[in-house]
Design a protein around this motif. Structure first.
Motif, short mmCIF file in Angstrom:
data_model
loop_
_atom_site.label_atom_id
_atom_site.label_comp_id
_atom_site.label_asym_id
_atom_site.label_seq_id
_atom_site.Cartn_x
_atom_site.Cartn_y
_atom_site.Cartn_z
N ILE C 5 100.14 6.08 5.11
CA ILE C 5 100.23 6.33 4.00
C ILE C 5 101.16 5.30 3.25
O ILE C 5 102.18 4.75 3.81
CB ILE C 5 100.93 7.87 3.66
N VAL C 6 100.64 4.58 2.07
CA VAL C 6 101.61 3.65 1.57
C VAL C 6 102.59 4.28 0.85
O VAL C 6 102.37 5.33 0.13
CB VAL C 6 100.65 3.04 0.58
N ILE C 7 103.93 4.02 1.23
CA ILE C 7 105.19 4.71 0.65
C ILE C 7 105.87 3.64 0.00
O ILE C 7 106.93 4.00 -0.78
CB ILE C 7 105.94 5.14 1.94
N GLY C 8 105.56 2.41 -0.26
CA GLY C 8 106.64 1.34 -1.16
C GLY C 8 105.84 -0.03 -0.98
O GLY C 8 104.86 -0.21 -0.30
N ASN C 9 106.70 -1.08 -1.60
CA ASN C 9 106.48 -2.27 -1.34
C ASN C 9 107.94 -3.05 -1.22
O ASN C 9 109.21 -2.48 -1.40
CB ASN C 9 106.12 -2.78 -2.78
N GLU E 86 111.07 -1.34 -3.08
CA GLU E 86 110.61 -0.02 -4.08
C GLU E 86 109.71 0.91 -2.98
O GLU E 86 108.72 0.72 -2.58
CB GLU E 86 109.85 -0.49 -5.20
N MET E 87 110.49 2.16 -2.79
CA MET E 87 110.13 3.17 -2.15
C MET E 87 109.63 4.38 -3.14
O MET E 87 110.30 4.39 -4.27
CB MET E 87 111.17 3.71 -1.17
N MET E 88 108.58 4.89 -2.88
CA MET E 88 108.10 6.13 -3.55
C MET E 88 109.23 7.11 -3.93
O MET E 88 110.07 7.34 -2.83
CB MET E 88 107.21 6.83 -2.75
N GLY E 89 109.50 7.30 -5.13
CA GLY E 89 110.53 8.13 -5.35
C GLY E 89 112.17 7.38 -5.47
O GLY E 89 113.25 8.13 -5.79
#
Lengths: 94, 94, 94, 94, 94
Positions: C5-9, E86-89
């Motif tokens: 699952i892609v969770i960030g960059n 940059e992470m989700m949330g």
């Protein structure tokens, strides 16, 4: 390379044709430092190994080198049968 | 190579174009020594495997050899369907 | 291949120059058999993936094949976006 | 690359012939961050390492590069003997 | 690729000669999803990384690509220095 013990064989009638004629052995990894057995997997036998023997296993792309055929889809090969081990503080002929 | 059980399929409409036409199967690794199921991952089927079957899986760069196309970005391939296993102290036709 | 699952960059201004222009995404491995999330790592996006999407990831030397450039020092690439999964005993459109 | 401690040697009379003349050493991985010893495996010695020494080990296809022979079925090679380590907050000559 | 934190350096006077001049750094893997530090290993620095920095590490045969020399026995290379994540949330400049 990993040390393993040969614990069985598997056969596949339906298979990638370049695997024809190869002996598929089930090996269980042995950690010589702890003496514990670990995960098991399948390796192609290149040296005439038998069940119960301690063997040397090469994994990854290097396993293909043992088969001399660069195009066989194999990722683990038995490349030696151990007949002597010497560990620090121990000395054990097999 | 690893032993796995085919437990499902996945599909991707948007994908690397060289993956077109390949069958993507979800396999769960089986450790024959302990009989336990372990991690699952996706492998390309090269031998017509079906769900529930025990299969032989090649990983890493060797998986590309099973596809005959050295430039397909694949790192796991089903290269055989097991029909017999013989373990030390056991003897089991599938 | 792995499901993730892609969770960030992440971004790196100072980097190996052959990495210029590549999108570096943080993915977390998903084990479809158990439904559990596992370790995370960085993969290069080859298919326009977005955060939260389930993707197919190729690792090792095969990841370089997805970039068509054999000399890019990359060991993981997103090569598909999953839109359907069928597991034994389950049937789940995403 | 991994850091390891040489803990022993193994010998195989029956082996893949391209392995003739190589010194097979048992190494145990050392995690410098935690100071803990981990799994052990076999690596080919390329630098004259002795038991008890801390060594640098290259694994996978890169191990073959240390042997200069691209066709030797080897997946781990000792490529250096550590004589100094500096860790954040520590400073330790060996 | 893996994210790691540079935690130290190692030196080897006796080593495979093709390793001469390379900077060997000890890195500890960081799992961005959990925020936990994991195993440590040695990577060759290709981008001028310093201790304490978060870096991008390529492993396996792809590490050799970062050195431009296909015959150097190296299996891990630092190929970038992270300056933004940059992470989700979450949203974290470094």
């Amino acid at each position: 390379m990993q040390i393993g013990i040969v614990i069985g064989n598997v056969w596949a009638t339906r298979k990638e044709e370049t695997l024809n004629g190869l002996k598929l052995m089930v090996v269980q990894r042995l950690d010589l430092a702890s003496g514990k057995l670990a995960e098991s997997y399948v390796a192609v036998d290149c040296v005439g190994a038998g069940r119960g023997e301690r063997v040397l296993i090469t994994t990854g792309s290097s396993a293909r080198k043992a088969l001399r055929d660069r195009d066989t889809p194999v990722d683990a090969a038995i490349v030696g049968i151990l007949d002597q081990e010497e560990m620090m503080g121990k000395d054990a002929g097999e």
